[in-house]
Scaffold this active site. Structure first.
Site, PDB file in Angstrom:
ATOM      1  N   ASP A 164       0.866  -1.170   0.000  1.00  0.00           N
ATOM      2  CA  ASP A 164       0.000   0.000   0.000  1.00  0.00           C
ATOM      3  C   ASP A 164       0.911   1.231   0.000  1.00  0.00           C
ATOM      4  O   ASP A 164       2.125   1.128   0.244  1.00  0.00           O
ATOM      5  CB  ASP A 164      -0.886  -0.035   1.244  1.00  0.00           C
ATOM      6  CG  ASP A 164      -1.729   1.212   1.391  1.00  0.00           C
ATOM      7  OD1 ASP A 164      -2.424   1.572   0.425  1.00  0.00           O
ATOM      8  OD2 ASP A 164      -1.685   1.834   2.472  1.00  0.00           O
TER       9      ASP A 164
ATOM     10  N   ASP B 210      -1.338  -0.828   6.039  1.00  0.00           N
ATOM     11  CA  ASP B 210      -1.427  -0.211   7.363  1.00  0.00           C
ATOM     12  C   ASP B 210      -2.828  -0.134   7.921  1.00  0.00           C
ATOM     13  O   ASP B 210      -2.996   0.242   9.084  1.00  0.00           O
ATOM     14  CB  ASP B 210      -0.876   1.218   7.286  1.00  0.00           C
ATOM     15  CG  ASP B 210      -1.812   2.125   6.491  1.00  0.00           C
ATOM     16  OD1 ASP B 210      -2.460   2.998   7.101  1.00  0.00           O
ATOM     17  OD2 ASP B 210      -1.907   1.955   5.269  1.00  0.00           O
TER      18      ASP B 210
END
Length: 213
Positions: A7, A165
């Site tokens: 990400d 995250d």
């Protein structure tokens, strides 16, 4: 070796301050007050359209139809003019990427941020050369947490993992049925245990050893 997708926002880069500045510029044009960093950070994760919708609703503004489309287009122009403003790499990212490439791993990006700004950010921080592929929020008809983006980012890897995250990242990995590594210092809302990562880390210096293990 492994194919690892990352990400971007909240994982490799701390971008929330810059995103906040851009969305607040749009809200100011609409006569609304500025949102706090905590509010905007909480809106990040499901793509820019959802970010704009949540921001408009929080400001008491129309958040659908033509009003939403216009605000979303305006955010694209404002943020796209300088997607790196008030944005930093998280500590240790560059060293971790160096080590992972030295181990022979193939690295990609899987982010709900549009692909153009994502590439601009990677280039700005001179880490674009680490990644074989960038899959952005406008690359496919669906976005995370639907698994198609992650499947594309990890295509060709016999052994794969996704590093993110957030709650969205954890759900994406679950739906794609791949191992999930959680960077605990990003933009998640749920507890670490609730996200049930396969591995976790708070310092990027620890990531290469976790992958190797």
């Amino acid at each position: 070796m492994m194919r690892i997708a990352f990400d971007l926002d909240g994982t490799l880069i701390h971008s929330a301050p810059g995103i906040r500045s851009a969305i607040n510029a749009v809200l100011e044009e609409l006569g609304a007050e500025a949102l706090s960093l905590a509010q905007v950070t909480g809106f990040i994760g499901n793509g820019t359209l959802k970010l704009v919708e949540r921001s408009l609703r929080a400001s008491g503004l129309a958040a659908e139809g033509a009003a939403l489309e216009a605000a979303h287009e305006r955010l694209g122009a404002v943020y796209g003019a300088d997607p790196t403003r008030e944005t930093t790499l998280f500590p240790g990212v560059r060293g971790a990427l160096d080590s992972l490439k030295a181990q022979g791993h193939s690295l990609t990006i899987c982010t709900n941020k549009p692909a153009g700004p994502a590439r601009d950010i990677l280039k700005h921080f001179a880490i674009d050369g680490y990644f074989d592929l960038v899959v952005g929020g406008d690359s496919l008809p669906t976005r995370k947490p639907e698994p198609e983006m992650l499947h594309k980012a990890l295509c060709g890897g016999d052994t794969v993992a996704y590093v993110g995250d957030s709650d969205v990242d954890a759900e994406t990995a679950r739906r794609a049925e791949v191992r999930f590594g959680l960077f605990t210092e990003g933009y998640r809302h749920a507890s670490v245990d609730a996200l049930a990562p396969d591995f976790r880390f708070s310092d990027f210096a620890a990531l290469p050893a976790l992958v190797a293990g």
